[in-house]
Design a protein around this motif. Structure first.
Motif, PDB file in Angstrom:
ATOM      1  N   SER A 155       3.004   1.004 -17.349  1.00 60.82           N
ATOM      2  CA  SER A 155       4.270   1.353 -18.344  1.00 60.82           C
ATOM      3  C   SER A 155       5.570   1.840 -16.655  1.00 60.82           C
ATOM      4  N   PHE A 156       5.195   2.899 -16.416  1.00 61.53           N
ATOM      5  CA  PHE A 156       5.555   4.006 -15.712  1.00 61.53           C
ATOM      6  C   PHE A 156       6.186   3.145 -14.971  1.00 61.53           C
ATOM      7  N   ILE A 157       5.479   2.217 -13.362  1.00 57.23           N
ATOM      8  CA  ILE A 157       6.352   1.117 -13.049  1.00 57.23           C
ATOM      9  C   ILE A 157       7.563   0.807 -13.055  1.00 57.23           C
ATOM     10  N   GLU A 158       7.754  -0.046 -14.455  1.00 58.70           N
ATOM     11  CA  GLU A 158       8.540  -0.736 -15.308  1.00 58.70           C
ATOM     12  C   GLU A 158       9.704   0.072 -15.560  1.00 58.70           C
ATOM     13  N   SER A 159       9.448   2.147 -15.690  1.00 66.55           N
ATOM     14  CA  SER A 159      10.283   2.626 -16.244  1.00 66.55           C
ATOM     15  C   SER A 159      11.727   3.349 -15.225  1.00 66.55           C
ATOM     16  N   PRO A 160      12.360   3.182 -15.577  1.00 68.35           N
ATOM     17  CA  PRO A 160      13.118   3.457 -14.284  1.00 68.35           C
ATOM     18  C   PRO A 160      12.907   4.375 -13.276  1.00 68.35           C
ATOM     19  N   ASP A 161      12.060   5.977 -13.186  1.00 70.69           N
ATOM     20  CA  ASP A 161      12.060   6.601 -12.577  1.00 70.69           C
ATOM     21  C   ASP A 161      10.757   6.011 -11.629  1.00 70.69           C
ATOM     22  N   GLU A 218       0.746  -1.295   0.030  1.00 71.25           N
ATOM     23  CA  GLU A 218      -0.008  -0.572   0.159  1.00 71.25           C
ATOM     24  C   GLU A 218       1.131   1.471   0.358  1.00 71.25           C
ATOM     25  N   TYR A 219       1.716   2.236   0.704  1.00 68.67           N
ATOM     26  CA  TYR A 219       2.574   2.795   0.661  1.00 68.67           C
ATOM     27  C   TYR A 219       2.943   2.824  -0.309  1.00 68.67           C
ATOM     28  N   VAL A 220       4.180   1.441  -0.530  1.00 67.48           N
ATOM     29  CA  VAL A 220       4.971   1.732  -1.888  1.00 67.48           C
ATOM     30  C   VAL A 220       4.569   2.344  -3.196  1.00 67.48           C
ATOM     31  N   LEU A 221       3.335   1.629  -3.526  1.00 68.49           N
ATOM     32  CA  LEU A 221       1.843   1.888  -4.480  1.00 68.49           C
ATOM     33  C   LEU A 221       1.674   2.858  -4.043  1.00 68.49           C
ATOM     34  N   ALA A 222       1.228   4.239  -2.977  1.00 69.40           N
ATOM     35  CA  ALA A 222       0.717   5.265  -3.384  1.00 69.40           C
ATOM     36  C   ALA A 222       1.940   6.353  -3.658  1.00 69.40           C
ATOM     37  N   GLN A 223       2.915   5.712  -3.162  1.00 69.76           N
ATOM     38  CA  GLN A 223       4.140   6.684  -3.195  1.00 69.76           C
ATOM     39  C   GLN A 223       4.351   6.904  -5.155  1.00 69.76           C
ATOM     40  N   LEU A 224       4.553   5.599  -5.363  1.00 67.05           N
ATOM     41  CA  LEU A 224       4.418   5.634  -7.104  1.00 67.05           C
ATOM     42  C   LEU A 224       3.353   5.975  -7.405  1.00 67.05           C
ATOM     43  N   ALA A 225       2.097   5.840  -6.789  1.00 66.27           N
ATOM     44  CA  ALA A 225       0.770   6.666  -7.467  1.00 66.27           C
ATOM     45  C   ALA A 225       1.037   8.163  -7.693  1.00 66.27           C
ATOM     46  N   LYS A 226       1.928   8.655  -6.773  1.00 62.40           N
ATOM     47  CA  LYS A 226       1.970   9.668  -6.498  1.00 62.40           C
ATOM     48  C   LYS A 226       2.900  10.412  -7.473  1.00 62.40           C
ATOM     49  N   ALA A 227       3.942   9.931  -7.732  1.00 62.68           N
ATOM     50  CA  ALA A 227       4.946  10.278  -8.502  1.00 62.68           C
ATOM     51  C   ALA A 227       3.569  10.394 -10.262  1.00 62.68           C
ATOM     52  N   PHE A 228       3.023   9.127 -10.155  1.00 59.68           N
ATOM     53  CA  PHE A 228       2.367   8.945 -11.829  1.00 59.68           C
ATOM     54  C   PHE A 228       2.064  10.686 -12.011  1.00 59.68           C
ATOM     55  N   ASN A 229       0.348  10.490 -10.991  1.00 60.49           N
ATOM     56  CA  ASN A 229       0.263  11.742 -11.001  1.00 60.49           C
ATOM     57  C   ASN A 229       0.623  12.974 -11.062  1.00 60.49           C
ATOM     58  N   SER A 230       2.155  13.023 -10.752  1.00 63.75           N
ATOM     59  CA  SER A 230       2.448  14.393 -10.579  1.00 63.75           C
ATOM     60  C   SER A 230       3.075  14.420 -12.234  1.00 63.75           C
ATOM     61  N   ARG A 231       3.024  13.430 -12.094  1.00 61.87           N
ATOM     62  CA  ARG A 231       3.797  13.736 -13.797  1.00 61.87           C
ATOM     63  C   ARG A 231       3.398  13.988 -15.412  1.00 61.87           C
ATOM     64  N   GLN A 232       1.849  13.660 -15.192  1.00 61.84           N
ATOM     65  CA  GLN A 232       0.694  14.461 -15.860  1.00 61.84           C
ATOM     66  C   GLN A 232      -1.011  14.551 -15.364  1.00 61.84           C
ATOM     67  N   LYS A 233      -1.502  14.847 -16.275  1.00 54.57           N
ATOM     68  CA  LYS A 233      -2.942  15.553 -15.382  1.00 54.57           C
ATOM     69  C   LYS A 233      -3.781  14.997 -15.744  1.00 54.57           C
ATOM     70  N   GLU A 234      -3.874  13.866 -16.750  1.00 57.02           N
ATOM     71  CA  GLU A 234      -4.989  13.766 -18.015  1.00 57.02           C
ATOM     72  C   GLU A 234      -5.473  12.731 -16.701  1.00 57.02           C
ATOM     73  N   HIS A 235      -4.825  11.367 -16.285  1.00 57.30           N
ATOM     74  CA  HIS A 235      -5.288  10.550 -15.651  1.00 57.30           C
ATOM     75  C   HIS A 235      -4.508  10.768 -14.133  1.00 57.30           C
ATOM     76  N   GLN A 236      -5.592  10.362 -12.766  1.00 59.29           N
ATOM     77  CA  GLN A 236      -5.135   9.928 -11.400  1.00 59.29           C
ATOM     78  C   GLN A 236      -5.512   8.400 -11.257  1.00 59.29           C
ATOM     79  N   ILE A 237      -4.404   8.030 -10.268  1.00 62.03           N
ATOM     80  CA  ILE A 237      -4.228   6.527  -9.795  1.00 62.03           C
ATOM     81  C   ILE A 237      -4.308   7.207  -8.333  1.00 62.03           C
ATOM     82  N   ILE A 238      -5.520   6.112  -7.768  1.00 58.93           N
ATOM     83  CA  ILE A 238      -5.669   6.305  -6.215  1.00 58.93           C
ATOM     84  C   ILE A 238      -5.859   4.729  -6.210  1.00 58.93           C
TER      85      ILE A 238
END
Length: 274
Positions: free
Chosen positions: A252-258, A36-56
Motif C-alpha cells: 500500500s505504501f508503494i502505491e501511495s503518493p509518497d 534492488e536499489y530503489v526498493l531499498a529506498q522504498l523500504a527505508k522510507a517505509f521503515n522510517s514512517r512507522q516503527k511496528e514493521h521492518q522491511i529488509i
C-alpha cells in the motif's frame, strides 16, 4: 485498593506491549538485482514512517531466486526484474508491477562526449573505437565495461538491438555481474563507459553523464512514448493467501503518493499515475 489498581494498570500496559511485539513483523524481500536499489529506498522510507514493521532488502539472488523463495514459501514477497511468464503465473503467484526503469549508457566524469549512436557503441564494445578523440571528445583511452549475455540490462538493450546480446565483446572489455561493480568501475575510471538501469545510478559516488542514444534523450516522455527503447519493467511477486499485514502495508505504501515520489526521484517511470 490502590496497589491492586496499580497492578492492574501495569498488567494492561504489559499486555499492550506484548500485543505490539506479537503483531510486529520483519519482511525480507529477496530476488532480482535490478530493482534492488530503489526498493531499498522504498523500504527505508517505509521503515522510517512507522516503527511496528521492518522491511529488509538483501543482496540479489536473481529473479529465479525470488521465484523460488515465493514458490517454496520461504519469502512472503520477492522482487523480479521482468513480468512473469504464463507458466509462472499458473503456479498461483501474483505479479505486482512497479515501473519501468530505463537502461542507460553512462560515461565517467572524464568523458566530454554526451551522445552516441548504436553503431558507435557497438564499435566501442568490439574494440574498433579505442579513444574518445575518435568520437569528437577529449583524448583518452576508452575503458568499456560490459555485462554477461544473460544480464537483464544487456537483454533489455538486445530486445531492440539483437546483435548487442550476441556481440563478441573485445578482450579489453571488463565484464561485471552487479550494478555495484559497474558503479565502482565508473567511479574509478573517469574515461569509462558502461550500461545499467538508471535507478542504480543514485548510488554512484562521482559525476557521470547519461548518454543520449540515437539522438533520443532519456526522459519520462520518451520512455512513456516508446521513443527511448531500452528499459526494464520490474515488480514484486507473492501468493495472495500468504500475504501478511506488514506485506500488505508495504504494498500500500508503494502505491501511495509518497511511495511513487521515491520511485520518481530515482528515475523510475510509473506504469500508472499516482
Amino acid at each position: 485498593m490502590k496497589n491492586a489498581l496499580s497492578m492492574a494498570l501495569m498488567q494492561s500496559a504489559l499486555l499492550l506491549i506484548l500485543s505490539a511485539y506479537a503483531t510486529a513483523e520483519t519482511v525480507v524481500i529477496p530476488g532480482s538485482g535490478n530493482p534492488e536499489y530503489v526498493l531499498a529506498q522504498l523500504a527505508k522510507a517505509f521503515n522510517s514512517r512507522q516503527k511496528e514493521h521492518q522491511i529488509i532488502i538483501p543482496e540479489t539472488t536473481g529473479t529465479a531466486g525470488g521465484l523460488r523463495a515465493v514458490t517454496e514459501g520461504t519469502a512472503i514477497l520477492a522482487r523480479v526484474g521482468r513480468p512473469l511468464k504464463e507458466t509462472e503465473r499458473a503456479g498461483g503467484i501474483t505479479y505486482h508491477p512497479l515501473g519501468r526503469d530505463p537502461v542507460v549508457f553512462v560515461v565517467g566524469e572524464g568523458v566530454s562526449v554526451k551522445a552516441l549512436d548504436m553503431a558507435q557503441i557497438l564499435d566501442i564494445y568490439t574494440g574498433k573505437l579505442t579513444n574518445w578523440s575518435e568520437l569528437g571528445g577529449k583524448p583518452g583511452t576508452i575503458r568499456a565495461i560490459g555485462r554477461e549475455v544473460t544480464d537483464a540490462s544487456r537483454q533489455a538493450i538486445g530486445s531492440k538491438v539483437p546483435v548487442f546480446v550476441s556481440l563478441n565483446f573485445h578482450e579489453n572489455v571488463k565484464l561485471v555481474n552487479l550494478d555495484t561493480q559497474m558503479l565502482e568501475l565508473l567511479d574509478r575510471f573517469p574515461n569509462s563507459i558502461g550500461f545499467l538501469n538508471r535507478s542504480a545510478l543514485s548510488a554512484a559516488k562521482s559525476h557521470y553523464t547519461v548518454l543520449t542514444v540515437n539522438s533520443v534523450e532519456v526522459n519520462t516522455e520518451n520512455i512513456t512514448s516508446g521513443m527511448y527503447p531500452f528499459w526494464l519493467e520490474f515488480g514484486l511477486i507473492y501468493k495472495e493467501n500468504a500475504l501478511t499485514p506488514a506485506a500488505r502495508e508495504f504494498l500500500s505504501f508503494i502505491e501511495s503518493p509518497d511511495g511513487a515520489q521515491v520511485m520518481r526521484l530515482h528515475g523510475v517511470v510509473l506504469l500508472k499515475p499516482i
